[in-house]
Scaffold this active site. Sequence first.
Site, PDB file in Angstrom:
ATOM      1  N   GLN A  11       9.109  -8.116 -10.509  1.00  0.00           N
ATOM      2  CA  GLN A  11      10.429  -8.441 -11.077  1.00  0.00           C
ATOM      3  C   GLN A  11      11.521  -8.187 -10.044  1.00  0.00           C
ATOM      4  O   GLN A  11      12.364  -9.031  -9.760  1.00  0.00           O
ATOM      5  CB  GLN A  11      10.722  -7.553 -12.288  1.00  0.00           C
ATOM      6  CG  GLN A  11       9.772  -7.667 -13.437  1.00  0.00           C
ATOM      7  CD  GLN A  11      10.376  -7.000 -14.659  1.00  0.00           C
ATOM      8  OE1 GLN A  11      11.100  -7.629 -15.418  1.00  0.00           O
ATOM      9  NE2 GLN A  11      10.090  -5.724 -14.860  1.00  0.00           N
ATOM     10  N   ASP A  35      -2.062  -3.792   0.593  1.00  0.00           N
ATOM     11  CA  ASP A  35      -2.660  -3.292  -0.638  1.00  0.00           C
ATOM     12  C   ASP A  35      -2.433  -1.792  -0.567  1.00  0.00           C
ATOM     13  O   ASP A  35      -2.984  -1.110   0.294  1.00  0.00           O
ATOM     14  CB  ASP A  35      -4.155  -3.630  -0.686  1.00  0.00           C
ATOM     15  CG  ASP A  35      -4.804  -3.035  -1.923  1.00  0.00           C
ATOM     16  OD1 ASP A  35      -4.120  -2.297  -2.674  1.00  0.00           O
ATOM     17  OD2 ASP A  35      -5.999  -3.294  -2.132  1.00  0.00           O
ATOM     18  N   LEU A  36      -1.578  -1.313  -1.441  1.00  0.00           N
ATOM     19  CA  LEU A  36      -1.168   0.092  -1.325  1.00  0.00           C
ATOM     20  C   LEU A  36      -2.289   1.075  -1.659  1.00  0.00           C
ATOM     21  O   LEU A  36      -2.120   2.269  -1.471  1.00  0.00           O
ATOM     22  CB  LEU A  36       0.077   0.360  -2.170  1.00  0.00           C
ATOM     23  CG  LEU A  36       1.360  -0.297  -1.642  1.00  0.00           C
ATOM     24  CD1 LEU A  36       2.586   0.368  -2.216  1.00  0.00           C
ATOM     25  CD2 LEU A  36       1.448  -0.273  -0.126  1.00  0.00           C
ATOM     26  N   ALA A  59       4.679  -1.276  -7.065  1.00  0.00           N
ATOM     27  CA  ALA A  59       4.393  -0.104  -7.909  1.00  0.00           C
ATOM     28  C   ALA A  59       3.289  -0.476  -8.887  1.00  0.00           C
ATOM     29  O   ALA A  59       3.074  -1.656  -9.160  1.00  0.00           O
ATOM     30  CB  ALA A  59       5.633   0.335  -8.687  1.00  0.00           C
ATOM     31  N   TYR A  98      11.977   2.927  -5.146  1.00  0.00           N
ATOM     32  CA  TYR A  98      12.460   2.933  -6.529  1.00  0.00           C
ATOM     33  C   TYR A  98      11.582   3.841  -7.381  1.00  0.00           C
ATOM     34  O   TYR A  98      10.356   3.876  -7.222  1.00  0.00           O
ATOM     35  CB  TYR A  98      12.453   1.512  -7.105  1.00  0.00           C
ATOM     36  CG  TYR A  98      13.374   0.603  -6.327  1.00  0.00           C
ATOM     37  CD1 TYR A  98      14.716   0.484  -6.680  1.00  0.00           C
ATOM     38  CD2 TYR A  98      12.914  -0.065  -5.198  1.00  0.00           C
ATOM     39  CE1 TYR A  98      15.572  -0.316  -5.930  1.00  0.00           C
ATOM     40  CE2 TYR A  98      13.767  -0.871  -4.448  1.00  0.00           C
ATOM     41  CZ  TYR A  98      15.083  -0.989  -4.817  1.00  0.00           C
ATOM     42  OH  TYR A  98      15.945  -1.770  -4.067  1.00  0.00           O
ATOM     43  N   TYR A 124       1.854   7.419 -15.713  1.00  0.00           N
ATOM     44  CA  TYR A 124       2.769   6.609 -14.897  1.00  0.00           C
ATOM     45  C   TYR A 124       3.922   7.487 -14.384  1.00  0.00           C
ATOM     46  O   TYR A 124       4.231   7.498 -13.191  1.00  0.00           O
ATOM     47  CB  TYR A 124       3.305   5.429 -15.724  1.00  0.00           C
ATOM     48  CG  TYR A 124       4.460   4.701 -15.095  1.00  0.00           C
ATOM     49  CD1 TYR A 124       4.280   3.890 -13.977  1.00  0.00           C
ATOM     50  CD2 TYR A 124       5.756   4.823 -15.619  1.00  0.00           C
ATOM     51  CE1 TYR A 124       5.356   3.225 -13.389  1.00  0.00           C
ATOM     52  CE2 TYR A 124       6.826   4.159 -15.042  1.00  0.00           C
ATOM     53  CZ  TYR A 124       6.622   3.363 -13.930  1.00  0.00           C
ATOM     54  OH  TYR A 124       7.693   2.715 -13.352  1.00  0.00           O
ATOM     55  N   LYS A 128       4.757   8.529 -10.477  1.00  0.00           N
ATOM     56  CA  LYS A 128       6.015   8.182  -9.813  1.00  0.00           C
ATOM     57  C   LYS A 128       6.712   9.453  -9.296  1.00  0.00           C
ATOM     58  O   LYS A 128       7.321   9.440  -8.228  1.00  0.00           O
ATOM     59  CB  LYS A 128       6.943   7.421 -10.769  1.00  0.00           C
ATOM     60  CG  LYS A 128       6.453   6.028 -11.173  1.00  0.00           C
ATOM     61  CD  LYS A 128       6.448   5.016 -10.048  1.00  0.00           C
ATOM     62  CE  LYS A 128       7.808   4.636  -9.540  1.00  0.00           C
ATOM     63  NZ  LYS A 128       7.735   3.556  -8.509  1.00  0.00           N
TER      64      LYS A 128
HETATM   65  N1  LIG Z   1       9.619  -2.295 -15.114  1.00  0.00           N
HETATM   66  C1  LIG Z   1      10.329  -1.290 -15.551  1.00  0.00           C
HETATM   67  O1  LIG Z   1      10.713  -1.226 -16.741  1.00  0.00           O
HETATM   68  C2  LIG Z   1      10.740  -0.158 -14.643  1.00  0.00           C
HETATM   69  C3  LIG Z   1      11.466   0.919 -15.174  1.00  0.00           C
HETATM   70  C4  LIG Z   1      11.853   1.958 -14.343  1.00  0.00           C
HETATM   71  C5  LIG Z   1      11.508   1.920 -12.991  1.00  0.00           C
HETATM   72  N2  LIG Z   1      10.785   0.877 -12.498  1.00  0.00           N
HETATM   73  C6  LIG Z   1      10.438   0.897 -11.065  1.00  0.00           C
HETATM   74  O2  LIG Z   1      11.121  -0.175 -10.441  1.00  0.00           O
HETATM   75  C7  LIG Z   1      10.327  -0.684  -9.362  1.00  0.00           C
HETATM   76  C8  LIG Z   1      10.137  -2.185  -9.535  1.00  0.00           C
HETATM   77  O3  LIG Z   1       9.462  -2.416 -10.766  1.00  0.00           O
HETATM   78  P1  LIG Z   1       9.123  -3.895 -11.276  1.00  0.00           P
HETATM   79  O4  LIG Z   1       9.401  -3.925 -12.721  1.00  0.00           O
HETATM   80  O5  LIG Z   1       9.723  -4.894 -10.370  1.00  0.00           O
HETATM   81  O6  LIG Z   1       7.527  -3.886 -11.090  1.00  0.00           O
HETATM   82  P2  LIG Z   1       6.529  -5.105 -11.220  1.00  0.00           P
HETATM   83  O7  LIG Z   1       7.192  -6.323 -11.713  1.00  0.00           O
HETATM   84  O8  LIG Z   1       5.321  -4.591 -11.941  1.00  0.00           O
HETATM   85  O9  LIG Z   1       6.125  -5.362  -9.707  1.00  0.00           O
HETATM   86  C9  LIG Z   1       5.329  -4.457  -8.996  1.00  0.00           C
HETATM   87  C10 LIG Z   1       4.726  -5.199  -7.836  1.00  0.00           C
HETATM   88  O10 LIG Z   1       3.818  -4.315  -7.163  1.00  0.00           O
HETATM   89  C11 LIG Z   1       2.643  -5.037  -6.867  1.00  0.00           C
HETATM   90  N3  LIG Z   1       1.486  -4.183  -6.712  1.00  0.00           N
HETATM   91  C12 LIG Z   1       0.759  -3.557  -7.678  1.00  0.00           C
HETATM   92  N4  LIG Z   1      -0.273  -2.910  -7.124  1.00  0.00           N
HETATM   93  C13 LIG Z   1      -0.212  -3.116  -5.794  1.00  0.00           C
HETATM   94  C14 LIG Z   1      -1.006  -2.711  -4.690  1.00  0.00           C
HETATM   95  N5  LIG Z   1      -2.106  -1.977  -4.815  1.00  0.00           N
HETATM   96  N6  LIG Z   1      -0.640  -3.098  -3.447  1.00  0.00           N
HETATM   97  C15 LIG Z   1       0.443  -3.890  -3.270  1.00  0.00           C
HETATM   98  N7  LIG Z   1       1.227  -4.318  -4.272  1.00  0.00           N
HETATM   99  C16 LIG Z   1       0.909  -3.932  -5.516  1.00  0.00           C
HETATM  100  C17 LIG Z   1       2.478  -5.943  -8.069  1.00  0.00           C
HETATM  101  O11 LIG Z   1       1.579  -7.008  -7.755  1.00  0.00           O
HETATM  102  P3  LIG Z   1       0.759  -7.714  -8.944  1.00  0.00           P
HETATM  103  O12 LIG Z   1       1.758  -8.301  -9.854  1.00  0.00           O
HETATM  104  O13 LIG Z   1      -0.061  -8.704  -8.220  1.00  0.00           O
HETATM  105  O14 LIG Z   1      -0.008  -6.605  -9.591  1.00  0.00           O
HETATM  106  C18 LIG Z   1       3.905  -6.421  -8.273  1.00  0.00           C
HETATM  107  O15 LIG Z   1       4.207  -7.508  -7.439  1.00  0.00           O
HETATM  108  C19 LIG Z   1       9.035   0.126  -9.380  1.00  0.00           C
HETATM  109  O16 LIG Z   1       9.136   1.180  -8.476  1.00  0.00           O
HETATM  110  C20 LIG Z   1       8.968   0.670 -10.789  1.00  0.00           C
HETATM  111  O17 LIG Z   1       8.218   1.856 -10.867  1.00  0.00           O
HETATM  112  C21 LIG Z   1      10.414  -0.172 -13.283  1.00  0.00           C
END
Ligand SMILES: NC(=O)c1ccc[n+]([C@@H]2O[C@H](COP(=O)([O-])OP(=O)(O)OC[C@H]3O[C@@H](n4cnc5c(N)ncnc54)[C@H](OP(=O)(O)O)[C@@H]3O)[C@@H](O)[C@H]2O)c1
Length: 292
Positions: A11, A35-36, A59, A98, A124, A128
């Site tokens: 996102q 790949d993390l 993440a 983040y 989770y 984090k």
């Molecule tokens: N979403 C929320 O409500 C929320 C709330 C608070 C904080 N945050 C934080 O905000 C940040 C951005 O979140 P977001 O919502 O944008 O997350 P997101 O949409 O889930 O995107 C996470 C990305 O990380 C990739 N990923 C997962 N496992 C991986 C690996 N092993 N190696 C490399 N890439 C990998 C995913 O790829 P795939 O899609 O291919 O798995 C995806 O592209 C994160 O740090 C999250 O913890 C999010």
Amino acid sequence: MRIFLLGKHGQLGWELRRTLTPLGELVCLDYPEIDLTHPERVIETIHQHQPQVVINATAYTQVDRAESEPELANMINGTAPGRLAEACAEVGAAFLHYSTDYVFDGLKGSAYIESDRPNPINIYGSSKLAGEQAITQIGGAHLILRTSWVYSNRRDSFLTKVLGWARQNRSLRIVDDQVGNPTWARLLAEISAQLLAKTGGEPLPWIRERSGIYHLAGDGVASRLEWAKAILRLDPNPEAQICQEVLPARSSEFVTPATRPLYSALDCTLFSSTFGLRLPPWEQALQLAMEA
Ligand SMILES: NC(=O)c1ccc[n+]([C@@H]2O[C@H](COP(=O)([O-])OP(=O)(O)OC[C@H]3O[C@@H](n4cnc5c(N)ncnc54)[C@H](OP(=O)(O)O)[C@@H]3O)[C@@H](O)[C@H]2O)c1
């Protein structure tokens, strides 16, 4: 500015790719280059290309699934960010990362500030928190932006789920005892880019001077119920909705593998006073997102 963006499909990552492009030379890395769970390759790339800034938008964000995959969540959210921060310190790059409101237990009853004690109540959140601690311990130039309830209208999120539910059900029940700050991924990306623009091309000393954890989320608080109602009110295709009522429910009525903190809203005063930037009220941002 030479910037490495890790994760361009998420996102936030997708939006960052757009907003960071005008700042300089942007290299976006994603699967299969990174790949993390095996960060050696990305660390090697950081050493080879010596970026000035590394932004980690990857993440493990599957809150429920993390309960049954704790090693994976810890590797991606806990261990890898520390290794990345170390690589950044070695090549003289600033690290932007983040984190989440889920590092808190949600029992404070008012918005959390940065000095409040984290106490995660699910895997989770604890993974984090481990990432935050690893980055902080390395001690390089870093900013950790804790955000909350991130949504976008292009990837699976609460917004897309609510719109989908309202097109398939006459009645919805949404929890009203979980409170947070809805945050549009696009504005979070915009503000991240504006932050980097403020460094005047010298991100390392600028960020080193301000290193630490900051809260950055949509302004104002909402319950999930209030958020869902606003989504349906602002739906650009309301005629597609068959839903006629949205009723309040309690979290205890829905059994999920991970427990969610109840009141996890973030107070973003420190961010705005330090950087002179803030996210707009969450409802205003939601309106923009629905019109996008
Ligand atoms: N979403 C929320 O409500 C929320 C709330 C608070 C904080 N945050 C934080 O905000 C940040 C951005 O979140 P977001 O919502 O944008 O997350 P997101 O949409 O889930 O995107 C996470 C990305 O990380 C990739 N990923 C997962 N496992 C991986 C690996 N092993 N190696 C490399 N890439 C990998 C995913 O790829 P795939 O899609 O291919 O798995 C995806 O592209 C994160 O740090 C999250 O913890 C999010």
